[in-house]
Design a protein around this motif. Sequence first.
Motif, PDB file in Angstrom:
ATOM      1  N   ASP A   1      38.816  -2.206 -23.695  1.00  0.00           N
ATOM      2  CA  ASP A   1      38.215  -3.306 -22.945  1.00  0.00           C
ATOM      3  C   ASP A   1      39.139  -3.837 -21.859  1.00  0.00           C
ATOM      4  O   ASP A   1      38.670  -4.499 -20.914  1.00  0.00           O
ATOM      5  CB  ASP A   1      37.837  -4.445 -23.893  1.00  0.00           C
ATOM      6  CG  ASP A   1      36.664  -4.089 -24.803  1.00  0.00           C
ATOM      7  OD1 ASP A   1      35.969  -3.094 -24.506  1.00  0.00           O
ATOM      8  OD2 ASP A   1      36.457  -4.798 -25.806  1.00  0.00           O
ATOM      9  N   SER A   2      40.447  -3.540 -21.990  1.00  0.00           N
ATOM     10  CA  SER A   2      41.409  -4.020 -21.001  1.00  0.00           C
ATOM     11  C   SER A   2      41.594  -3.043 -19.837  1.00  0.00           C
ATOM     12  O   SER A   2      42.220  -3.392 -18.833  1.00  0.00           O
ATOM     13  CB  SER A   2      42.770  -4.270 -21.660  1.00  0.00           C
ATOM     14  OG  SER A   2      43.455  -3.046 -21.895  1.00  0.00           O
ATOM     15  N   LEU A   3      41.079  -1.823 -19.970  1.00  0.00           N
ATOM     16  CA  LEU A   3      41.247  -0.831 -18.917  1.00  0.00           C
ATOM     17  C   LEU A   3      40.451  -1.224 -17.676  1.00  0.00           C
ATOM     18  O   LEU A   3      39.408  -1.881 -17.767  1.00  0.00           O
ATOM     19  CB  LEU A   3      40.808   0.556 -19.408  1.00  0.00           C
ATOM     20  CG  LEU A   3      41.591   1.127 -20.591  1.00  0.00           C
ATOM     21  CD1 LEU A   3      41.044   2.502 -20.976  1.00  0.00           C
ATOM     22  CD2 LEU A   3      43.080   1.223 -20.286  1.00  0.00           C
ATOM     23  N   SER A   4      40.947  -0.809 -16.532  1.00  0.00           N
ATOM     24  CA  SER A   4      40.359  -1.251 -15.257  1.00  0.00           C
ATOM     25  C   SER A   4      39.064  -0.501 -14.954  1.00  0.00           C
ATOM     26  O   SER A   4      39.004   0.391 -14.105  1.00  0.00           O
ATOM     27  CB  SER A   4      41.355  -1.069 -14.103  1.00  0.00           C
ATOM     28  OG  SER A   4      41.802   0.272 -14.040  1.00  0.00           O
ATOM     29  N   LYS A   5      38.020  -0.889 -15.655  1.00  0.00           N
ATOM     30  CA  LYS A   5      36.700  -0.279 -15.549  1.00  0.00           C
ATOM     31  C   LYS A   5      35.686  -1.282 -16.096  1.00  0.00           C
ATOM     32  O   LYS A   5      36.048  -2.206 -16.825  1.00  0.00           O
ATOM     33  CB  LYS A   5      36.641   1.006 -16.375  1.00  0.00           C
ATOM     34  CG  LYS A   5      36.907   0.745 -17.851  1.00  0.00           C
ATOM     35  CD  LYS A   5      36.703   1.936 -18.714  1.00  0.00           C
ATOM     36  CE  LYS A   5      37.005   1.609 -20.183  1.00  0.00           C
ATOM     37  NZ  LYS A   5      36.129   0.545 -20.727  1.00  0.00           N
ATOM     38  N   PRO A   6      34.428  -1.116 -15.785  1.00  0.00           N
ATOM     39  CA  PRO A   6      33.399  -1.950 -16.420  1.00  0.00           C
ATOM     40  C   PRO A   6      33.419  -1.758 -17.936  1.00  0.00           C
ATOM     41  O   PRO A   6      33.641  -0.638 -18.432  1.00  0.00           O
ATOM     42  CB  PRO A   6      32.092  -1.439 -15.809  1.00  0.00           C
ATOM     43  CG  PRO A   6      32.499  -0.826 -14.512  1.00  0.00           C
ATOM     44  CD  PRO A   6      33.857  -0.241 -14.745  1.00  0.00           C
ATOM     45  N   LEU A   7      33.201  -2.826 -18.668  1.00  0.00           N
ATOM     46  CA  LEU A   7      33.218  -2.753 -20.130  1.00  0.00           C
ATOM     47  C   LEU A   7      32.243  -1.694 -20.639  1.00  0.00           C
ATOM     48  O   LEU A   7      31.077  -1.668 -20.241  1.00  0.00           O
ATOM     49  CB  LEU A   7      32.852  -4.109 -20.727  1.00  0.00           C
ATOM     50  CG  LEU A   7      33.900  -5.216 -20.608  1.00  0.00           C
ATOM     51  CD1 LEU A   7      33.326  -6.535 -21.121  1.00  0.00           C
ATOM     52  CD2 LEU A   7      35.163  -4.851 -21.380  1.00  0.00           C
ATOM     53  N   GLY A   8      32.754  -0.821 -21.505  1.00  0.00           N
ATOM     54  CA  GLY A   8      31.913   0.196 -22.119  1.00  0.00           C
ATOM     55  C   GLY A   8      31.482   1.314 -21.198  1.00  0.00           C
ATOM     56  O   GLY A   8      30.670   2.164 -21.575  1.00  0.00           O
TER      57      GLY A   8
ATOM     58  N   MET B   1      44.915   5.625 -18.243  1.00  0.00           N
ATOM     59  CA  MET B   1      44.258   4.732 -17.302  1.00  0.00           C
ATOM     60  C   MET B   1      44.933   3.361 -17.316  1.00  0.00           C
ATOM     61  O   MET B   1      45.322   2.859 -18.378  1.00  0.00           O
ATOM     62  CB  MET B   1      42.777   4.601 -17.669  1.00  0.00           C
ATOM     63  CG  MET B   1      41.941   3.872 -16.631  1.00  0.00           C
ATOM     64  SD  MET B   1      40.183   3.899 -17.119  1.00  0.00           S
ATOM     65  CE  MET B   1      39.456   3.138 -15.687  1.00  0.00           C
ATOM     66  N   GLY B   2      45.072   2.757 -16.151  1.00  0.00           N
ATOM     67  CA  GLY B   2      45.706   1.453 -16.058  1.00  0.00           C
ATOM     68  C   GLY B   2      44.797   0.328 -16.519  1.00  0.00           C
ATOM     69  O   GLY B   2      43.569   0.431 -16.491  1.00  0.00           O
ATOM     70  N   THR B   3      45.417  -0.776 -16.939  1.00  0.00           N
ATOM     71  CA  THR B   3      44.655  -1.957 -17.326  1.00  0.00           C
ATOM     72  C   THR B   3      44.335  -2.784 -16.081  1.00  0.00           C
ATOM     73  O   THR B   3      44.825  -2.508 -14.983  1.00  0.00           O
ATOM     74  CB  THR B   3      45.454  -2.807 -18.312  1.00  0.00           C
ATOM     75  OG1 THR B   3      46.639  -3.283 -17.643  1.00  0.00           O
ATOM     76  CG2 THR B   3      45.848  -1.999 -19.541  1.00  0.00           C
ATOM     77  N   PHE B   4      43.520  -3.816 -16.265  1.00  0.00           N
ATOM     78  CA  PHE B   4      43.248  -4.738 -15.151  1.00  0.00           C
ATOM     79  C   PHE B   4      44.549  -5.341 -14.623  1.00  0.00           C
ATOM     80  O   PHE B   4      44.738  -5.486 -13.413  1.00  0.00           O
ATOM     81  CB  PHE B   4      42.297  -5.849 -15.607  1.00  0.00           C
ATOM     82  CG  PHE B   4      40.885  -5.373 -15.801  1.00  0.00           C
ATOM     83  CD1 PHE B   4      40.074  -5.109 -14.718  1.00  0.00           C
ATOM     84  CD2 PHE B   4      40.366  -5.195 -17.076  1.00  0.00           C
ATOM     85  CE1 PHE B   4      38.774  -4.674 -14.883  1.00  0.00           C
ATOM     86  CE2 PHE B   4      39.063  -4.766 -17.255  1.00  0.00           C
ATOM     87  CZ  PHE B   4      38.255  -4.502 -16.160  1.00  0.00           C
ATOM     88  N   GLU B   5      45.447  -5.661 -15.543  1.00  0.00           N
ATOM     89  CA  GLU B   5      46.735  -6.238 -15.142  1.00  0.00           C
ATOM     90  C   GLU B   5      47.541  -5.239 -14.325  1.00  0.00           C
ATOM     91  O   GLU B   5      48.123  -5.586 -13.283  1.00  0.00           O
ATOM     92  CB  GLU B   5      47.517  -6.679 -16.384  1.00  0.00           C
ATOM     93  CG  GLU B   5      48.822  -7.376 -16.070  1.00  0.00           C
ATOM     94  CD  GLU B   5      49.549  -7.840 -17.315  1.00  0.00           C
ATOM     95  OE1 GLU B   5      50.676  -8.357 -17.180  1.00  0.00           O
ATOM     96  OE2 GLU B   5      49.007  -7.675 -18.437  1.00  0.00           O
ATOM     97  N   ASP B   6      47.557  -3.974 -14.777  1.00  0.00           N
ATOM     98  CA  ASP B   6      48.273  -2.933 -14.029  1.00  0.00           C
ATOM     99  C   ASP B   6      47.707  -2.789 -12.620  1.00  0.00           C
ATOM    100  O   ASP B   6      48.433  -2.515 -11.662  1.00  0.00           O
ATOM    101  CB  ASP B   6      48.153  -1.569 -14.739  1.00  0.00           C
ATOM    102  CG  ASP B   6      48.829  -1.552 -16.099  1.00  0.00           C
ATOM    103  OD1 ASP B   6      49.825  -2.281 -16.276  1.00  0.00           O
ATOM    104  OD2 ASP B   6      48.340  -0.815 -16.976  1.00  0.00           O
ATOM    105  N   ALA B   7      46.396  -2.930 -12.489  1.00  0.00           N
ATOM    106  CA  ALA B   7      45.715  -2.687 -11.218  1.00  0.00           C
ATOM    107  C   ALA B   7      45.685  -3.911 -10.305  1.00  0.00           C
ATOM    108  O   ALA B   7      45.164  -3.837  -9.185  1.00  0.00           O
ATOM    109  CB  ALA B   7      44.290  -2.208 -11.485  1.00  0.00           C
ATOM    110  N   TYR B   8      46.226  -5.026 -10.783  1.00  0.00           N
ATOM    111  CA  TYR B   8      46.255  -6.268  -9.994  1.00  0.00           C
ATOM    112  C   TYR B   8      44.857  -6.723  -9.583  1.00  0.00           C
ATOM    113  O   TYR B   8      44.621  -7.165  -8.452  1.00  0.00           O
ATOM    114  CB  TYR B   8      47.109  -6.106  -8.726  1.00  0.00           C
ATOM    115  CG  TYR B   8      48.523  -5.640  -8.986  1.00  0.00           C
ATOM    116  CD1 TYR B   8      49.426  -6.442  -9.687  1.00  0.00           C
ATOM    117  CD2 TYR B   8      48.952  -4.397  -8.538  1.00  0.00           C
ATOM    118  CE1 TYR B   8      50.734  -6.012  -9.928  1.00  0.00           C
ATOM    119  CE2 TYR B   8      50.246  -3.953  -8.786  1.00  0.00           C
ATOM    120  CZ  TYR B   8      51.129  -4.768  -9.478  1.00  0.00           C
ATOM    121  OH  TYR B   8      52.405  -4.338  -9.728  1.00  0.00           O
ATOM    122  N   ILE B   9      43.899  -6.561 -10.505  1.00  0.00           N
ATOM    123  CA  ILE B   9      42.546  -7.037 -10.215  1.00  0.00           C
ATOM    124  C   ILE B   9      42.057  -7.872 -11.388  1.00  0.00           C
ATOM    125  O   ILE B   9      42.543  -7.735 -12.522  1.00  0.00           O
ATOM    126  CB  ILE B   9      41.554  -5.881  -9.946  1.00  0.00           C
ATOM    127  CG1 ILE B   9      41.483  -4.920 -11.150  1.00  0.00           C
ATOM    128  CG2 ILE B   9      41.911  -5.136  -8.691  1.00  0.00           C
ATOM    129  CD1 ILE B   9      40.454  -3.833 -10.969  1.00  0.00           C
TER     130      ILE B   9
END
Length: 351
Positions: A25-32, A336-344
């Motif tokens: 859920d933390s990865l930089s993608k839409p949930l699921g 895959m990067g998280t939202f935090e990694d991706a700065y978004i």
Amino acid sequence: MLFETLKSIGELHKEPMDTVQRRLDSLSKPLGSLGRLEDIVRKLAGITGEIYPCVDKKAIVIMCSDNGVVEEGVSSCPKDVTSKVTRNFFRGITGINAFAKHTGSDIVVVDIGVDDDIDCEGLVKRKIRKGTWNIAKGPAMTRDEAIKAIEVGISVVGELAKKGVNLLGTGEMGIGNTTTSSAVSTVLTNSKAEDMVGRGAGLSDEALRKKISIVKKAIEVNSPDLNDPVDVLSKVGGFDIAGLAGCFIGASAYRIPILIDGFISATAALVAVRMEPKVQNFIFPSHGSAEPGSKKVLEALGFEPMLNLKMRVGEGTGAALAFHIFDCAVSVYRNMGTFEDAYIDKYMPQV
């Protein structure tokens, strides 16, 4: 061995599954949005107890056996093809050899009942006897033989577990085994033979009608007990199906994820799950076989195929093909990067 192994099968590890879900859920993608890839990684964590599961050591177990029902003319292939293809696995020229090479997988070939004396280097020799009896005339094997064949599968998986194998596929080679699988699955799913019997190696319409009649006759002659999967297996099954059922049971006990290939191995999985329902937690489907009974068996197991390529080669080819999906699922989860990694900002669906 069988009953002790069945008793040892546990539940999925819930805490690692929850941890994996939080990371997904933390990865930089839409949930699921990775769909069933997320389901795969979460289930792998539940099986292995590892937050970062690994599937880098793969093997496909191929159970080889002859079937006495071939004398009824249910196959377009002569009986000796079982022996020839078993030898060809060691020549590296079969379909599964090509698939396994492409996926970096080992193949483990088990002679559990080939009606021939095969002496290839690397062959796992666990022959119960040289083929089953003709199910159209009586039981395929004794109950003790069925249990012994299941235990072969358990022991083969146990040996692979010691070698560090962390993803298993299932395959088979045995002329006539779509007939035995049709008989077993017809009983276990309480279906009509007409809905379960397919063309196997390529039967004509007339030969298909005969095959259906033979499956009906086998069930009538043997009266297998729907509520006793070992009875069904021993009366209308085959040594290869029994060995594969043991692989599913063994994989569950040793907590190794294991993939169904096609119709025959799906039938074996259904036998194993009917013996111990928790086995279902450790199994994954691969493709939807072109054999008509495959869909009903997968439905009985609660699975949807990952792929639908109208394949019916057998040998474990569908399971090997699905290995690629597992590699991708684990890779995207790990890399895959998280939202935090991706700065978004974390993805928030619009209402």
